[in-house]
Design an enzyme around this catalytic site. Sequence first.
Site, PDB file in Angstrom:
ATOM      1  N   TYR A 186       0.832  -1.207   0.000  1.00  0.00           N
ATOM      2  CA  TYR A 186       0.000   0.000   0.000  1.00  0.00           C
ATOM      3  C   TYR A 186       0.864   1.255   0.000  1.00  0.00           C
ATOM      4  O   TYR A 186       0.701   2.140  -0.845  1.00  0.00           O
ATOM      5  CB  TYR A 186      -0.919  -0.023   1.223  1.00  0.00           C
ATOM      6  CG  TYR A 186      -1.895   1.129   1.286  1.00  0.00           C
ATOM      7  CD1 TYR A 186      -2.941   1.225   0.370  1.00  0.00           C
ATOM      8  CD2 TYR A 186      -1.802   2.101   2.280  1.00  0.00           C
ATOM      9  CE1 TYR A 186      -3.855   2.274   0.430  1.00  0.00           C
ATOM     10  CE2 TYR A 186      -2.709   3.146   2.350  1.00  0.00           C
ATOM     11  CZ  TYR A 186      -3.730   3.234   1.431  1.00  0.00           C
ATOM     12  OH  TYR A 186      -4.628   4.264   1.488  1.00  0.00           O
TER      13      TYR A 186
ATOM     14  N   ARG B   1      -9.691  -0.865  11.101  1.00  0.00           N
ATOM     15  CA  ARG B   1      -9.186   0.447  11.503  1.00  0.00           C
ATOM     16  C   ARG B   1      -9.722   0.800  12.889  1.00  0.00           C
ATOM     17  O   ARG B   1     -10.760   0.308  13.315  1.00  0.00           O
ATOM     18  CB  ARG B   1      -9.566   1.500  10.466  1.00  0.00           C
ATOM     19  CG  ARG B   1      -8.841   1.269   9.146  1.00  0.00           C
ATOM     20  CD  ARG B   1      -8.998   2.444   8.214  1.00  0.00           C
ATOM     21  NE  ARG B   1      -9.862   2.114   7.108  1.00  0.00           N
ATOM     22  CZ  ARG B   1     -10.007   2.873   6.023  1.00  0.00           C
ATOM     23  NH1 ARG B   1      -9.338   4.010   5.919  1.00  0.00           N
ATOM     24  NH2 ARG B   1     -10.810   2.520   5.041  1.00  0.00           N
ATOM     25  N   VAL B   2      -9.000   1.677  13.563  1.00  0.00           N
ATOM     26  CA  VAL B   2      -9.298   1.854  14.988  1.00  0.00           C
ATOM     27  C   VAL B   2     -10.702   2.381  15.251  1.00  0.00           C
ATOM     28  O   VAL B   2     -11.373   1.919  16.177  1.00  0.00           O
ATOM     29  CB  VAL B   2      -8.252   2.760  15.688  1.00  0.00           C
ATOM     30  CG1 VAL B   2      -6.950   2.029  15.869  1.00  0.00           C
ATOM     31  CG2 VAL B   2      -8.049   4.081  14.964  1.00  0.00           C
TER      32      VAL B   2
ATOM     33  N   PHE C 188     -13.122  -0.022  17.299  1.00  0.00           N
ATOM     34  CA  PHE C 188     -13.509   0.371  18.663  1.00  0.00           C
ATOM     35  C   PHE C 188     -15.017   0.503  18.793  1.00  0.00           C
ATOM     36  O   PHE C 188     -15.612   0.060  19.787  1.00  0.00           O
ATOM     37  CB  PHE C 188     -12.825   1.682  19.059  1.00  0.00           C
ATOM     38  CG  PHE C 188     -11.339   1.567  19.291  1.00  0.00           C
ATOM     39  CD1 PHE C 188     -10.684   0.354  19.201  1.00  0.00           C
ATOM     40  CD2 PHE C 188     -10.582   2.704  19.605  1.00  0.00           C
ATOM     41  CE1 PHE C 188      -9.305   0.254  19.420  1.00  0.00           C
ATOM     42  CE2 PHE C 188      -9.217   2.614  19.834  1.00  0.00           C
ATOM     43  CZ  PHE C 188      -8.577   1.382  19.731  1.00  0.00           C
TER      44      PHE C 188
ATOM     45  N   GLN D  11       0.517   5.595  20.871  1.00  0.00           N
ATOM     46  CA  GLN D  11       0.696   6.073  19.503  1.00  0.00           C
ATOM     47  C   GLN D  11      -0.457   7.018  19.147  1.00  0.00           C
ATOM     48  O   GLN D  11      -1.573   6.859  19.624  1.00  0.00           O
ATOM     49  CB  GLN D  11       0.804   4.915  18.509  1.00  0.00           C
ATOM     50  CG  GLN D  11      -0.421   4.032  18.364  1.00  0.00           C
ATOM     51  CD  GLN D  11      -0.422   2.864  19.324  1.00  0.00           C
ATOM     52  OE1 GLN D  11      -0.023   2.986  20.474  1.00  0.00           O
ATOM     53  NE2 GLN D  11      -0.890   1.713  18.856  1.00  0.00           N
ATOM     54  N   THR D  12      -0.177   8.014  18.306  1.00  0.00           N
ATOM     55  CA  THR D  12      -1.166   9.059  18.036  1.00  0.00           C
ATOM     56  C   THR D  12      -1.681   8.982  16.605  1.00  0.00           C
ATOM     57  O   THR D  12      -1.007   8.506  15.702  1.00  0.00           O
ATOM     58  CB  THR D  12      -0.579  10.459  18.281  1.00  0.00           C
ATOM     59  OG1 THR D  12       0.425  10.740  17.298  1.00  0.00           O
ATOM     60  CG2 THR D  12      -0.004  10.581  19.675  1.00  0.00           C
TER      61      THR D  12
END
Length: 326
Positions: free
Chosen positions: A150, A191-192, A196, A214-215
């Site tokens: 990717y 994906r977060v 979530f 991590q941000t």
Amino acid sequence: MRQYETRKKILVTGGAGFLGSHLLDRLLARGDEVICVDNLFTGTKRNIEHLLDHKHFEFIRHDVTFPLYLEVDQIYNLACPASPIHYQHDPVQTTKTSVHGAINMLGLAKRLEARIFQASTSEVYGDPDVHPQTEAYWGNVNPIGVRSCYDEGKRCAETLFFDYHRQYGLDIRVARIFNTYGPRMHPNDGRVVSNFIMQALQGKDITIYGDGSQTRSFCYVDDLIEGFIRFMDLPRAENGDPGFPGPINLGNPGEFTIKQLAEKVIDLTGSASKLIYQSLPSDDPTQRKPDISRARKYLNDWQPAVQLNEGLQKAISYFDDLLTKT
């Protein structure tokens, strides 16, 4: 370029995906004629079923790694799986989609003398040594890792776009997209935000990879699409020069840790989910934050307007409705 109609005819590849379907809505709402091309690998007809009877909409099932022959005024090239789960499922095809897809769409744009937009990504910066990331930063990318199909595919696509611009004078727009979320995200894209929310709504433990420090920066989809359209519609210079080709960062400069995001989702859903921690995936970036100075300068002071809590509430409503129907 077609000159016989005032209504623009616009091709959107990857149009049945998360971002593409929102772009279709905006283009049709302003009166354009739109052709959506998608092979439905990660896109879904559910995202565009409300458009199928629209008199100015057409859907074509097609893989952009093969040539396409159409007559259009503008092209938005969004075709490519964008989540690690999906693009690592078939990494060779992912690279082909980015590279062969770019070659085919650039060839089409060259023949038609049409303006073409490339949906690039913040992943071209890799695990950055520069923070926040500016467009001048060349990146820190592992060329042989599991994410490389990717990352490097998108980097090569950018190279092709700028070479077509320099060699043939092609009118291009290259945008580097940072984490975006909202309704129509694939519920299992890994994906977060979607992870979530789905875990919280189902009362499952929320999985954080690494220690959660991590941000990321999270841009609501409506803000991003506004940036797309402003960028694509930049006027030509008086001397006929196509104008600013990019690259340009599009994203929200608000920065949150992954743990903060998880806690927000738990709070907004009222879930009893607990946080659990697992090892960090290979080459996962530790920081993501766009410098959007260039977007503000060129796109009429564009900047995200939707705050994270507001956007998450809309995304939660979408996923809650999705779960209710299944």
